[in-house]
Design an enzyme around this catalytic site. Structure first.
Site, PDB file in Angstrom:
ATOM      1  N   ASP A   1       0.894  -1.146   0.000  1.00 57.18           N
ATOM      2  CA  ASP A   1       0.000   0.000   0.000  1.00 57.18           C
ATOM      3  C   ASP A   1       0.940   1.204   0.000  1.00 57.18           C
ATOM      4  O   ASP A   1       1.822   1.291   0.852  1.00 57.18           O
ATOM      5  CB  ASP A   1      -0.867  -0.022   1.254  1.00 57.18           C
ATOM      6  CG  ASP A   1      -1.690   1.236   1.423  1.00 57.18           C
ATOM      7  OD1 ASP A   1      -1.872   1.977   0.436  1.00 57.18           O
ATOM      8  OD2 ASP A   1      -2.140   1.489   2.544  1.00 57.18           O
TER       9      ASP A   1
ATOM     10  N   ASP B   1       0.212   4.766   0.066  1.00 62.91           N
ATOM     11  CA  ASP B   1      -0.118   5.859   0.996  1.00 62.91           C
ATOM     12  C   ASP B   1       0.034   5.412   2.441  1.00 62.91           C
ATOM     13  O   ASP B   1      -0.588   4.448   2.875  1.00 62.91           O
ATOM     14  CB  ASP B   1      -1.543   6.337   0.771  1.00 62.91           C
ATOM     15  CG  ASP B   1      -1.708   7.156  -0.493  1.00 62.91           C
ATOM     16  OD1 ASP B   1      -0.758   7.233  -1.275  1.00 62.91           O
ATOM     17  OD2 ASP B   1      -2.789   7.722  -0.692  1.00 62.91           O
TER      18      ASP B   1
END
Length: 101
Positions: free
Chosen positions: A21, A23
């Site tokens: 992921d 962010d």
């Protein structure tokens, strides 16, 4: 199930592919939050995030709604990247460039 650091490292180094992921993981920032802060609409976007975190709205629908609220132009996104570039999370460079053992 808890995995030891050495087991995790061995698994990571032997994997054919690893997904991250971006962010808040690869980079320290949350992209949609930064974009909302830059373009306006930060308060409304923040309120929407809590709905998604609580599971009330599927991620894709939530992201679509937040982007519709902010309505960033390509120029705004480009300017944001220049004026406020993302910062890599400490140690991520070493993690992804670690040679296989």
């Amino acid at each position: 199930m808890l995995v030891s650091h050495s087991e995790l490292r061995k698994l990571f180094c032997s994997a054919d592919a690893v997904c991250f992921d971006v962010d808040g993981t690869v980079i320290r920032e949350e992209g949609i939050d930064e974009l909302a802060r830059f373009c306006g609409g930060e308060d409304a976007v923040s309120e929407m995030i809590w709905r998604a975190v609580g599971g009330a709205v599927p991620f894709k629908a939530d992201l679509t709604e937040r982007l519709a609220l902010v309505q960033p132009s390509r120029e705004q996104v480009q300017r944001l990247m220049v004026e406020h570039p993302p910062h890599l999370t400490p140690g991520i460079k070493e993690l992804v460039s670690h040679p296989q053992e």
